[in-house]
Scaffold this motif. Structure first.
Motif, mmCIF file in Angstrom:
data_model
loop_
_atom_site.group_PDB
_atom_site.id
_atom_site.type_symbol
_atom_site.label_atom_id
_atom_site.label_comp_id
_atom_site.label_asym_id
_atom_site.label_seq_id
_atom_site.Cartn_x
_atom_site.Cartn_y
_atom_site.Cartn_z
ATOM 1 N N GLU A 77 -28.246 -18.855 -33.420
ATOM 2 C CA GLU A 77 -27.882 -19.832 -34.426
ATOM 3 C C GLU A 77 -27.416 -19.099 -35.674
ATOM 4 N N GLY A 78 -27.906 -19.427 -36.839
ATOM 5 C CA GLY A 78 -27.490 -18.760 -38.065
ATOM 6 C C GLY A 78 -28.006 -19.488 -39.284
ATOM 7 N N THR A 79 -27.282 -19.381 -40.376
ATOM 8 C CA THR A 79 -27.702 -20.040 -41.610
ATOM 9 C C THR A 79 -27.215 -21.495 -41.608
ATOM 10 N N PRO A 80 -27.895 -22.358 -42.339
ATOM 11 C CA PRO A 80 -27.445 -23.747 -42.419
ATOM 12 C C PRO A 80 -26.006 -23.865 -42.942
ATOM 13 N N LEU A 81 -25.654 -23.064 -43.937
ATOM 14 C CA LEU A 81 -24.303 -23.147 -44.497
ATOM 15 C C LEU A 81 -23.260 -22.724 -43.466
ATOM 16 N N CYS A 82 -23.540 -21.677 -42.719
ATOM 17 C CA CYS A 82 -22.604 -21.248 -41.666
ATOM 18 C C CYS A 82 -22.471 -22.324 -40.590
ATOM 19 N N GLU A 95 -23.913 -30.206 -50.194
ATOM 20 C CA GLU A 95 -25.349 -30.312 -50.483
ATOM 21 C C GLU A 95 -26.004 -28.932 -50.497
ATOM 22 N N LEU A 96 -25.694 -28.121 -49.524
ATOM 23 C CA LEU A 96 -26.286 -26.780 -49.445
ATOM 24 C C LEU A 96 -25.895 -25.939 -50.651
ATOM 25 N N LEU A 97 -24.623 -25.987 -51.011
ATOM 26 C CA LEU A 97 -24.170 -25.223 -52.188
ATOM 27 C C LEU A 97 -24.833 -25.737 -53.465
ATOM 28 N N ALA A 98 -24.950 -27.058 -53.582
ATOM 29 C CA ALA A 98 -25.572 -27.652 -54.767
ATOM 30 C C ALA A 98 -27.040 -27.254 -54.898
ATOM 31 N N HIS A 99 -27.660 -26.901 -53.783
ATOM 32 C CA HIS A 99 -29.070 -26.501 -53.789
ATOM 33 C C HIS A 99 -29.241 -24.990 -53.683
ATOM 34 N N GLY A 100 -28.179 -24.255 -54.012
ATOM 35 C CA GLY A 100 -28.310 -22.812 -54.152
ATOM 36 C C GLY A 100 -28.028 -21.955 -52.940
ATOM 37 N N ALA A 101 -27.437 -22.512 -51.892
ATOM 38 C CA ALA A 101 -27.090 -21.680 -50.735
ATOM 39 C C ALA A 101 -26.113 -20.590 -51.164
ATOM 40 N N ASP A 102 -26.316 -19.387 -50.674
ATOM 41 C CA ASP A 102 -25.452 -18.253 -50.988
ATOM 42 C C ASP A 102 -24.191 -18.340 -50.134
ATOM 43 N N THR A 111 -25.183 -9.143 -40.557
ATOM 44 C CA THR A 111 -24.152 -8.443 -39.788
ATOM 45 C C THR A 111 -23.073 -9.365 -39.244
ATOM 46 N N GLY A 112 -23.263 -10.673 -39.390
ATOM 47 C CA GLY A 112 -22.331 -11.639 -38.805
ATOM 48 C C GLY A 112 -21.321 -12.174 -39.799
ATOM 49 N N ARG A 113 -20.867 -13.366 -39.517
ATOM 50 C CA ARG A 113 -19.850 -14.021 -40.334
ATOM 51 C C ARG A 113 -20.462 -14.753 -41.523
ATOM 52 N N THR A 114 -19.642 -14.964 -42.545
ATOM 53 C CA THR A 114 -20.013 -15.816 -43.671
ATOM 54 C C THR A 114 -19.581 -17.251 -43.353
ATOM 55 N N ALA A 115 -20.018 -18.190 -44.178
ATOM 56 C CA ALA A 115 -19.598 -19.581 -44.007
ATOM 57 C C ALA A 115 -18.082 -19.706 -44.139
ATOM 58 N N LEU A 116 -17.488 -18.950 -45.056
ATOM 59 C CA LEU A 116 -16.039 -18.991 -45.224
ATOM 60 C C LEU A 116 -15.331 -18.471 -43.970
ATOM 61 N N ASP A 117 -15.869 -17.425 -43.363
ATOM 62 C CA ASP A 117 -15.307 -16.920 -42.104
ATOM 63 C C ASP A 117 -15.316 -18.023 -41.045
ATOM 64 N N TRP A 118 -16.454 -18.736 -40.930
ATOM 65 C CA TRP A 118 -16.564 -19.798 -39.929
ATOM 66 C C TRP A 118 -15.593 -20.942 -40.218
ATOM 67 N N GLY A 134 -17.206 -23.356 -54.540
ATOM 68 C CA GLY A 134 -18.634 -23.104 -54.692
ATOM 69 C C GLY A 134 -18.999 -21.653 -54.888
ATOM 70 N N GLY A 135 -17.989 -20.790 -54.995
ATOM 71 C CA GLY A 135 -18.252 -19.383 -55.315
ATOM 72 C C GLY A 135 -18.076 -18.397 -54.193
ATOM 73 N N ALA A 136 -17.636 -18.826 -53.031
ATOM 74 C CA ALA A 136 -17.436 -17.890 -51.926
ATOM 75 C C ALA A 136 -16.367 -16.874 -52.287
ATOM 76 N N ASN A 137 -16.632 -15.635 -51.940
ATOM 77 C CA ASN A 137 -15.701 -14.545 -52.194
ATOM 78 C C ASN A 137 -14.924 -14.273 -50.917
ATOM 79 N N PRO A 138 -13.604 -14.507 -50.915
ATOM 80 C CA PRO A 138 -12.828 -14.292 -49.691
ATOM 81 C C PRO A 138 -12.799 -12.824 -49.255
ATOM 82 N N ASP A 139 -13.171 -11.921 -50.143
ATOM 83 C CA ASP A 139 -13.168 -10.494 -49.820
ATOM 84 C C ASP A 139 -14.563 -9.947 -49.600
ATOM 85 N N ALA A 140 -15.547 -10.839 -49.375
ATOM 86 C CA ALA A 140 -16.937 -10.388 -49.203
ATOM 87 C C ALA A 140 -17.034 -9.450 -48.009
ATOM 88 N N GLU A 141 -17.663 -8.339 -48.229
ATOM 89 C CA GLU A 141 -17.810 -7.337 -47.173
ATOM 90 C C GLU A 141 -19.137 -7.468 -46.511
#
Length: 141
Positions: A77-82, A95-102, A111-118, A134-141
């Motif tokens: 599985e993974g994170t709720p945001l992903c 909702e997740l972003l409003a409650h502080g999801a990274d 080691t996996g994908r970010t929510a933006l990747d998904w 919501g603050g996602a960085n498209p260049d997040a490494e």
């Protein structure tokens, strides 16, 4: 609460969250089910609600103390945001972003994908736009 009762409530909470049964989720929380829990497979109720796009249930679980960044499952599985982003569930993402999801948190223990990747893989452009706002960085490494 004894361990057996807690385990039973946790299983029922994940099941209710996975179908977006907000009334049952609320009743289980009132009965003592912890919002930050897992079932036998390691699934959290917040992930179950998010991956199915149940934004009202997501909101309720977050208000009850579920952490927006807790990873769910034992590797499958993974994170709720992903989970929400993968399927383009915009309201759950909000909702997740409003409650502080990274928004840059990578699943699979970093080691996996970010929510933006998904969101990008699923061609969910509106979801990607919400994540970027919501603050996602498209260049997040």
């Amino acid at each position: 609460m004894n361990r057996r009762r807690r385990k039973k409530l946790s299983h029922r909470l994940v099941s209710a969250a996975s179908i977006g049964d907000t009334a049952t989720v609320a009743a289980l929380l009132r009965a003592g089910a912890p919002a930050e829990t897992t079932d036998a497979e390691g699934t959290t109720p917040l992930y179950a609600a998010a991956v199915h796009g149940a934004a009202d249930t997501v909101r309720l679980l977050l208000a009850a103390g579920a952490s927006p960044d807790t990873e769910s499952g034992h590797g499958a599985e993974g994170t709720p945001l992903c989970g929400a982003a993968c399927w383009g569930h915009i309201e759950a993402v909000r909702e997740l972003l409003a409650h502080g999801a990274d928004p840059d948190l990578r699943e699979d223990h970093g080691t996996g994908r970010t929510a933006l990747d998904w969101a990008a893989v699923g061609f969910h452009t509106e979801t990607a736009a919400v994540l970027l706002t919501g603050g996602a960085n498209p260049d997040a490494e």
